[in-house]
Motif scaffolding. Structure first.
Motif, PDB file in Angstrom:
ATOM      1  N   ARG A  84       0.848  -1.185   0.000  1.00  0.00           N
ATOM      2  CA  ARG A  84       0.000   0.000   0.000  1.00  0.00           C
ATOM      3  C   ARG A  84       0.886   1.238   0.000  1.00  0.00           C
ATOM      4  NH1 ARG A  84      -4.934   1.402   4.152  1.00  0.00           N
ATOM      5  NH2 ARG A  84      -6.260   0.747   2.484  1.00  0.00           N
ATOM      6  N   PRO A  85       0.558   2.221  -0.853  1.00  0.00           N
ATOM      7  CA  PRO A  85       1.330   3.465  -0.854  1.00  0.00           C
ATOM      8  C   PRO A  85       1.182   4.198   0.476  1.00  0.00           C
ATOM      9  CG  PRO A  85      -0.004   3.294  -2.832  1.00  0.00           C
ATOM     10  CD  PRO A  85      -0.437   2.204  -1.909  1.00  0.00           C
ATOM     11  N   ARG A  86       2.127   5.049   0.782  1.00  0.00           N
ATOM     12  CA  ARG A  86       1.999   5.873   1.984  1.00  0.00           C
ATOM     13  C   ARG A  86       1.434   7.227   1.583  1.00  0.00           C
ATOM     14  NH1 ARG A  86       6.020   9.666   2.991  1.00  0.00           N
ATOM     15  NH2 ARG A  86       7.747   9.606   1.527  1.00  0.00           N
ATOM     16  N   LEU A  87       0.765   7.901   2.531  1.00  0.00           N
ATOM     17  CA  LEU A  87       0.184   9.213   2.281  1.00  0.00           C
ATOM     18  C   LEU A  87       1.035  10.275   2.943  1.00  0.00           C
ATOM     19  CD1 LEU A  87      -3.631   8.570   2.787  1.00  0.00           C
ATOM     20  CD2 LEU A  87      -2.266   8.387   0.701  1.00  0.00           C
ATOM     21  N   ALA A  88       1.124  11.432   2.302  1.00  0.00           N
ATOM     22  CA  ALA A  88       1.881  12.558   2.839  1.00  0.00           C
ATOM     23  C   ALA A  88       1.226  13.846   2.366  1.00  0.00           C
ATOM     24  CB  ALA A  88       3.327  12.503   2.356  1.00  0.00           C
ATOM     25  N   LEU A  89       1.495  14.931   3.070  1.00  0.00           N
ATOM     26  CA  LEU A  89       1.030  16.232   2.606  1.00  0.00           C
ATOM     27  C   LEU A  89       1.891  16.694   1.442  1.00  0.00           C
ATOM     28  CD1 LEU A  89       0.372  18.035   6.011  1.00  0.00           C
ATOM     29  CD2 LEU A  89      -1.338  17.235   4.361  1.00  0.00           C
ATOM     30  N   LEU A  90       1.281  17.449   0.548  1.00  0.00           N
ATOM     31  CA  LEU A  90       1.997  18.002  -0.593  1.00  0.00           C
ATOM     32  C   LEU A  90       3.160  18.864  -0.098  1.00  0.00           C
ATOM     33  CD1 LEU A  90       1.978  18.521  -3.710  1.00  0.00           C
ATOM     34  CD2 LEU A  90       0.622  20.558  -3.202  1.00  0.00           C
ATOM     35  N   ASN A  91       4.304  18.743  -0.763  1.00  0.00           N
ATOM     36  CA  ASN A  91       5.451  19.592  -0.433  1.00  0.00           C
ATOM     37  C   ASN A  91       6.252  19.852  -1.701  1.00  0.00           C
ATOM     38  OD1 ASN A  91       7.390  17.458  -0.832  1.00  0.00           O
ATOM     39  ND2 ASN A  91       6.783  16.653   1.161  1.00  0.00           N
ATOM     40  N   ALA A  92       7.306  20.631  -1.581  1.00  0.00           N
ATOM     41  CA  ALA A  92       8.112  20.998  -2.751  1.00  0.00           C
ATOM     42  C   ALA A  92       8.719  19.785  -3.440  1.00  0.00           C
ATOM     43  CB  ALA A  92       9.212  21.974  -2.335  1.00  0.00           C
ATOM     44  N   TRP A 102      -2.021  25.168 -11.539  1.00  0.00           N
ATOM     45  CA  TRP A 102      -2.873  25.401 -10.373  1.00  0.00           C
ATOM     46  C   TRP A 102      -2.022  25.528  -9.118  1.00  0.00           C
ATOM     47  CZ3 TRP A 102      -8.169  22.601  -9.878  1.00  0.00           C
ATOM     48  CH2 TRP A 102      -8.953  22.905 -10.986  1.00  0.00           C
ATOM     49  N   GLN A 103      -2.535  26.264  -8.168  1.00  0.00           N
ATOM     50  CA  GLN A 103      -1.884  26.396  -6.868  1.00  0.00           C
ATOM     51  C   GLN A 103      -2.727  25.645  -5.839  1.00  0.00           C
ATOM     52  OE1 GLN A 103       1.076  28.095  -6.353  1.00  0.00           O
ATOM     53  NE2 GLN A 103       1.074  28.115  -8.581  1.00  0.00           N
ATOM     54  N   PHE A 104      -2.106  24.756  -5.086  1.00  0.00           N
ATOM     55  CA  PHE A 104      -2.813  23.972  -4.088  1.00  0.00           C
ATOM     56  C   PHE A 104      -2.328  24.322  -2.691  1.00  0.00           C
ATOM     57  CE2 PHE A 104      -2.865  21.281  -7.895  1.00  0.00           C
ATOM     58  CZ  PHE A 104      -4.227  21.153  -8.046  1.00  0.00           C
ATOM     59  N   ASN A 105      -3.230  24.257  -1.736  1.00  0.00           N
ATOM     60  CA  ASN A 105      -2.888  24.477  -0.341  1.00  0.00           C
ATOM     61  C   ASN A 105      -2.209  23.207   0.174  1.00  0.00           C
ATOM     62  OD1 ASN A 105      -2.835  24.674   2.451  1.00  0.00           O
ATOM     63  ND2 ASN A 105      -4.850  25.616   2.585  1.00  0.00           N
ATOM     64  N   PRO A 106      -0.928  23.262   0.523  1.00  0.00           N
ATOM     65  CA  PRO A 106      -0.232  22.054   0.977  1.00  0.00           C
ATOM     66  C   PRO A 106      -0.863  21.405   2.211  1.00  0.00           C
ATOM     67  CG  PRO A 106       1.328  23.822   0.567  1.00  0.00           C
ATOM     68  CD  PRO A 106      -0.047  24.416   0.460  1.00  0.00           C
ATOM     69  N   ARG A 107      -1.515  22.193   3.065  1.00  0.00           N
ATOM     70  CA  ARG A 107      -2.146  21.624   4.262  1.00  0.00           C
ATOM     71  C   ARG A 107      -3.454  20.911   3.929  1.00  0.00           C
ATOM     72  NH1 ARG A 107      -2.419  27.014   7.517  1.00  0.00           N
ATOM     73  NH2 ARG A 107      -3.670  27.234   5.678  1.00  0.00           N
ATOM     74  N   ARG A 108      -3.970  21.100   2.720  1.00  0.00           N
ATOM     75  CA  ARG A 108      -5.227  20.480   2.311  1.00  0.00           C
ATOM     76  C   ARG A 108      -5.041  19.604   1.070  1.00  0.00           C
ATOM     77  NH1 ARG A 108      -7.400  20.864   6.652  1.00  0.00           N
ATOM     78  NH2 ARG A 108      -8.429  22.717   7.380  1.00  0.00           N
ATOM     79  N   THR A 109      -3.808  19.173   0.811  1.00  0.00           N
ATOM     80  CA  THR A 109      -3.528  18.312  -0.339  1.00  0.00           C
ATOM     81  C   THR A 109      -2.733  17.105   0.136  1.00  0.00           C
ATOM     82  OG1 THR A 109      -3.461  20.239  -1.802  1.00  0.00           O
ATOM     83  CG2 THR A 109      -2.526  18.186  -2.648  1.00  0.00           C
ATOM     84  N   LEU A 110      -3.312  15.929  -0.075  1.00  0.00           N
ATOM     85  CA  LEU A 110      -2.644  14.667   0.263  1.00  0.00           C
ATOM     86  C   LEU A 110      -2.149  14.006  -1.010  1.00  0.00           C
ATOM     87  CD1 LEU A 110      -5.040  12.899   2.782  1.00  0.00           C
ATOM     88  CD2 LEU A 110      -2.741  13.723   3.247  1.00  0.00           C
ATOM     89  N   VAL A 111      -0.956  13.442  -0.954  1.00  0.00           N
ATOM     90  CA  VAL A 111      -0.433  12.675  -2.071  1.00  0.00           C
ATOM     91  C   VAL A 111      -0.225  11.229  -1.628  1.00  0.00           C
ATOM     92  CG1 VAL A 111       0.662  14.640  -3.205  1.00  0.00           C
ATOM     93  CG2 VAL A 111       1.967  13.320  -1.553  1.00  0.00           C
TER      94      VAL A 111
END
Length: 131
Positions: free
Chosen positions: A1-9, A30-39
């Motif tokens: 299973r992949p791991r989840l993380a918040l968007l970052n640089a 597009w510009q995304f809010n890193p605190r509201r974007t999961l990868v």
């Protein structure tokens, strides 16, 4: 299973590549809010993401969700969605809404399986802006 993380640089270039792989290259700007974007990361690469909008009110929105085509149907999208819902619930959201492309019955079926129902009374309007 992949791991989840918040968007970052570090993950943003992979998210941009996912847009291209999914035939939506216009989203790379597009510009995304890193605190509201999961990868979702698998083998060091981004294989999916979800982003949301929430301003502290009872209703939050899932803005966009993509999973790399080769892994669709593997549960990554549902996992991303449920994790984002939990984050929004912790932030005070009582309802999570999503706007779907009306031409994609498969996505609608998947959202129903994840517990979503159609909202009555919502109207989507557009205006073509062609000269």
């Amino acid at each position: 299973r992949p791991r989840l993380a918040l968007l970052n640089a570090d993950t943003w270039p992979d998210v941009q590549q996912l847009f291209i792989d999914c035939a939506v290259p216009w989203m790379t700007d597009w510009q995304f809010n890193p605190r509201r974007t999961l990868v979702a990361l698998h083998g060091g690469a981004v294989v999916g993401f979800v982003t949301s909008w929430h301003d502290g009110q009872p209703i939050a929105w899932i803005d966009l969700m993509l999973v790399t085509p080769k892994l669709r149907g593997s549960g990554i999208g549902a996992w991303l969605l449920w994790t984002m819902e939990a984050m929004l619930r912790q932030a005070g959201a009582k309802v999570v809404r999503v706007v779907l492309d009306g031409d994609d019955a498969t996505v609608e079926e998947q959202m129903v399986r994840c517990g979503y129902t159609a909202c009555k009374g919502n109207i989507v309007m557009e205006r073509h802006n062609e000269g």
